[in-house]
Design an enzyme around this catalytic site. Structure first.
Site, PDB file in Angstrom:
ATOM      1  N   HIS A  36       0.834  -1.204   0.000  1.00 24.31           N
ATOM      2  CA  HIS A  36       0.000   0.000   0.000  1.00 24.31           C
ATOM      3  C   HIS A  36       0.868   1.254   0.000  1.00 24.31           C
ATOM      4  O   HIS A  36       0.871   2.016   0.962  1.00 24.31           O
ATOM      5  CB  HIS A  36      -0.934  -0.010   1.209  1.00 24.31           C
ATOM      6  CG  HIS A  36      -2.197  -0.745   0.933  1.00 24.31           C
ATOM      7  ND1 HIS A  36      -2.903  -1.405   1.897  1.00 24.31           N
ATOM      8  CD2 HIS A  36      -2.886  -0.929  -0.218  1.00 24.31           C
ATOM      9  CE1 HIS A  36      -3.974  -1.962   1.363  1.00 24.31           C
ATOM     10  NE2 HIS A  36      -3.969  -1.698   0.082  1.00 24.31           N
ATOM     11  N   HIS A  70      -0.480  -8.861   0.642  1.00 23.04           N
ATOM     12  CA  HIS A  70      -1.734  -9.125   1.375  1.00 23.04           C
ATOM     13  C   HIS A  70      -2.411 -10.416   0.941  1.00 23.04           C
ATOM     14  O   HIS A  70      -3.400 -10.813   1.522  1.00 23.04           O
ATOM     15  CB  HIS A  70      -2.732  -7.992   1.142  1.00 23.04           C
ATOM     16  CG  HIS A  70      -2.191  -6.648   1.485  1.00 23.04           C
ATOM     17  ND1 HIS A  70      -1.812  -5.728   0.542  1.00 23.04           N
ATOM     18  CD2 HIS A  70      -1.949  -6.082   2.676  1.00 23.04           C
ATOM     19  CE1 HIS A  70      -1.371  -4.647   1.147  1.00 23.04           C
ATOM     20  NE2 HIS A  70      -1.441  -4.832   2.435  1.00 23.04           N
ATOM     21  N   HIS A 120     -10.731  -5.012   3.286  1.00 20.57           N
ATOM     22  CA  HIS A 120      -9.276  -5.005   3.072  1.00 20.57           C
ATOM     23  C   HIS A 120      -8.874  -6.253   2.275  1.00 20.57           C
ATOM     24  O   HIS A 120      -9.369  -7.351   2.565  1.00 20.57           O
ATOM     25  CB  HIS A 120      -8.561  -4.977   4.428  1.00 20.57           C
ATOM     26  CG  HIS A 120      -7.094  -4.698   4.312  1.00 20.57           C
ATOM     27  ND1 HIS A 120      -6.191  -5.648   3.882  1.00 20.57           N
ATOM     28  CD2 HIS A 120      -6.380  -3.564   4.527  1.00 20.57           C
ATOM     29  CE1 HIS A 120      -4.981  -5.105   3.868  1.00 20.57           C
ATOM     30  NE2 HIS A 120      -5.069  -3.847   4.254  1.00 20.57           N
ATOM     31  N   GLU A 122      -6.363  -8.165   2.366  1.00 24.05           N
ATOM     32  CA  GLU A 122      -5.857  -9.281   3.192  1.00 24.05           C
ATOM     33  C   GLU A 122      -7.023 -10.103   3.740  1.00 24.05           C
ATOM     34  O   GLU A 122      -7.011 -11.338   3.710  1.00 24.05           O
ATOM     35  CB  GLU A 122      -5.020  -8.736   4.356  1.00 24.05           C
ATOM     36  CG  GLU A 122      -4.566  -9.839   5.312  1.00 24.05           C
ATOM     37  CD  GLU A 122      -3.928  -9.299   6.600  1.00 24.05           C
ATOM     38  OE1 GLU A 122      -3.194  -8.303   6.535  1.00 24.05           O
ATOM     39  OE2 GLU A 122      -4.171  -9.899   7.658  1.00 24.05           O
ATOM     40  N   THR A 158      -3.511  -9.031  10.355  1.00 26.36           N
ATOM     41  CA  THR A 158      -2.139  -8.935  10.878  1.00 26.36           C
ATOM     42  C   THR A 158      -1.802  -7.570  11.468  1.00 26.36           C
ATOM     43  O   THR A 158      -0.907  -7.467  12.300  1.00 26.36           O
ATOM     44  CB  THR A 158      -1.127  -9.214   9.752  1.00 26.36           C
ATOM     45  OG1 THR A 158      -1.452  -8.382   8.640  1.00 26.36           O
ATOM     46  CG2 THR A 158      -1.131 -10.661   9.334  1.00 26.36           C
ATOM     47  N   CYS A 186       0.955  -9.531  13.454  1.00 26.13           N
ATOM     48  CA  CYS A 186       2.364  -9.788  13.170  1.00 26.13           C
ATOM     49  C   CYS A 186       3.280  -8.926  14.017  1.00 26.13           C
ATOM     50  O   CYS A 186       2.927  -7.825  14.411  1.00 26.13           O
ATOM     51  CB  CYS A 186       2.630  -9.662  11.676  1.00 26.13           C
ATOM     52  SG  CYS A 186       3.527  -8.227  11.240  1.00 26.13           S
ATOM     53  N   SER A 214      -2.996   2.744   3.746  1.00 25.64           N
ATOM     54  CA  SER A 214      -2.251   1.706   4.478  1.00 25.64           C
ATOM     55  C   SER A 214      -2.846   1.512   5.864  1.00 25.64           C
ATOM     56  O   SER A 214      -2.828   2.413   6.703  1.00 25.64           O
ATOM     57  CB  SER A 214      -0.782   2.114   4.577  1.00 25.64           C
ATOM     58  OG  SER A 214      -0.188   1.538   5.712  1.00 25.64           O
ATOM     59  N   SER A 258       4.789  -0.226   5.017  1.00 27.12           N
ATOM     60  CA  SER A 258       5.024  -0.217   3.573  1.00 27.12           C
ATOM     61  C   SER A 258       5.607   1.125   3.108  1.00 27.12           C
ATOM     62  O   SER A 258       5.461   1.503   1.962  1.00 27.12           O
ATOM     63  CB  SER A 258       3.730  -0.546   2.836  1.00 27.12           C
ATOM     64  OG  SER A 258       2.673   0.204   3.355  1.00 27.12           O
TER      65      SER A 258
HETATM   66  S1  SF4 Z   1       5.519  -8.623   8.001  1.00 29.23           S
HETATM   67 FE1  SF4 Z   1       3.581  -8.067   8.972  1.00 29.23          FE
HETATM   68  S2  SF4 Z   1       3.119  -5.951   8.384  1.00 29.23           S
HETATM   69 FE2  SF4 Z   1       4.665  -6.798   6.983  1.00 29.23          FE
HETATM   70  S3  SF4 Z   1       3.502  -7.580   5.222  1.00 29.23           S
HETATM   71 FE3  SF4 Z   1       3.833  -9.255   6.652  1.00 29.23          FE
HETATM   72  S4  SF4 Z   1       2.032  -9.245   7.905  1.00 29.23           S
HETATM   73 FE4  SF4 Z   1       2.085  -7.273   6.892  1.00 29.23          FE
END
Ligand code: SF4
Length: 277
Positions: A36, A70, A120, A122, A158, A186, A214, A258
């Site tokens: 993004h 995503h 979204h 994802e 995430t 994440c 984003s 991003s």
């Molecule tokens: S590391 Fe985390 S923030 Fe980066 S693309 Fe993967 S899931 Fe998304």
């Protein structure tokens, strides 16, 4: 004015990986924006001839399609393979994880609940892996009129805030016999979130850099705004208004997962030049 970068900010592992994959696959096209950030997408197009296709049906046999970080819906991926498209999968492994959980847990008879943003990319992708469908919620309120099954598997987008995810889990636990909560948030997001929480608590102005669409930048901005009233979400140095910095003594800077380093550097240089000189 003191300027300080958050301890963690900017590109995460998944984005670095996706950009490397795209750079290694010249003369290809990504299906949907790879990440993004429109500026980085233009750079890939200009320097590496990596184009952007919005509709996967326009790929023709033999074309090379790079799948964005995503991820994409399961049926679309299958169709690309069936149509003989050369698929290069740059889906972040942290996104593949909730996709897999949705598939496995639906097959094991669990009702899937996804905490995230229904529109979204994802989440559209993750949801598509739930064999028997899934409910997407953005807060416990969305569950109030839902008839809950006995066995629930819960995953999160995430980039969501841990605290908000816990509210959804806390709503479900007393109401269902079995709730399996998967921590699919994440670490990159978590680290950037912790770092902005820290720095925004001591800054009197915060600049958060990232694409306007984003999701993780928006989350960072929301945390920042909770601590520091004068928080601004910008895409690059052109969005800066130097009047914001009047009488400020500590400027904190962070950037979404991003946001490329070259944009962050341009912002820093512009602030230093126009405010501190
Ligand atoms: S590391 Fe985390 S923030 Fe980066 S693309 Fe993967 S899931 Fe998304």
């Amino acid at each position: 004015m003191k300027i300080e970068l958050a301890e963690n900010y900017g590109f995460c592992f998944g984005v670095k990986r996706a950009i490397k994959i795209a750079e290694e696959n010249k003369n290809s096209a990504t299906y949907g924006p790879l990440i993004h950030n429109s500026k980085e997408i233009s750079r890939l197009e200009k320097d590496f001839k990596v184009g952007l296709i919005e509709d996967y049906k326009t790929f023709k046999s033999g074309d090379k399609a790079v799948i964005r970080t995503h991820g994409i819906p399961k049926n679309e991926l299958a169709e690309l393979y069936t149509n003989n498209i050369d698929v290069v999968d740059a889906t972040c492994p942290y996104v593949t994880k909730p996709q897999q959980i949705c598939q496995d847990m639906s097959e094991a008879g669990y009702n899937i609940i996804i905490f995230g943003d229904e529109v979204h990319p994802e989440i559209k992708g993750v949801k598509s892996y739930a064999t028997h469908g899934a409910i997407v919620v953005s807060s416990p309120k969305d569950l109030e009129n839902v008839k809950l099954g006995e066995k629930i598997a819960l995953v999160a987008q995430t980039t969501r805030k841990v605290e908000d995810y816990m509210e959804v889990a806390n709503y479900l636990i007393p109401r269902c016999k079995e709730v399996r909560v998967f921590n699919t948030i994440c670490n990159a997001t978590f680290e950037n979130q912790e770092a902005i929480r820290k720095i925004s608590a001591k800054a009197d102005i915060m600049i958060v850099i990232g694409g306007k669409n984003s999701s993780n930048t928006k989350q960072l901005f929301s945390i920042s705004k909770d601590n520091c009233f004068d928080s601004y979400h910008i895409e690059d140095e052109n969005d800066l208004d130097y009047a914001w910095f009047k009488d400020k003594s500590f400027c904190g800077i962070s950037a979404g997962a991003s946001t490329p380093d070259w944009i962050i550097k341009n912002v820093l240089d512009s602030i230093k030049k126009n405010v501190n000189e």
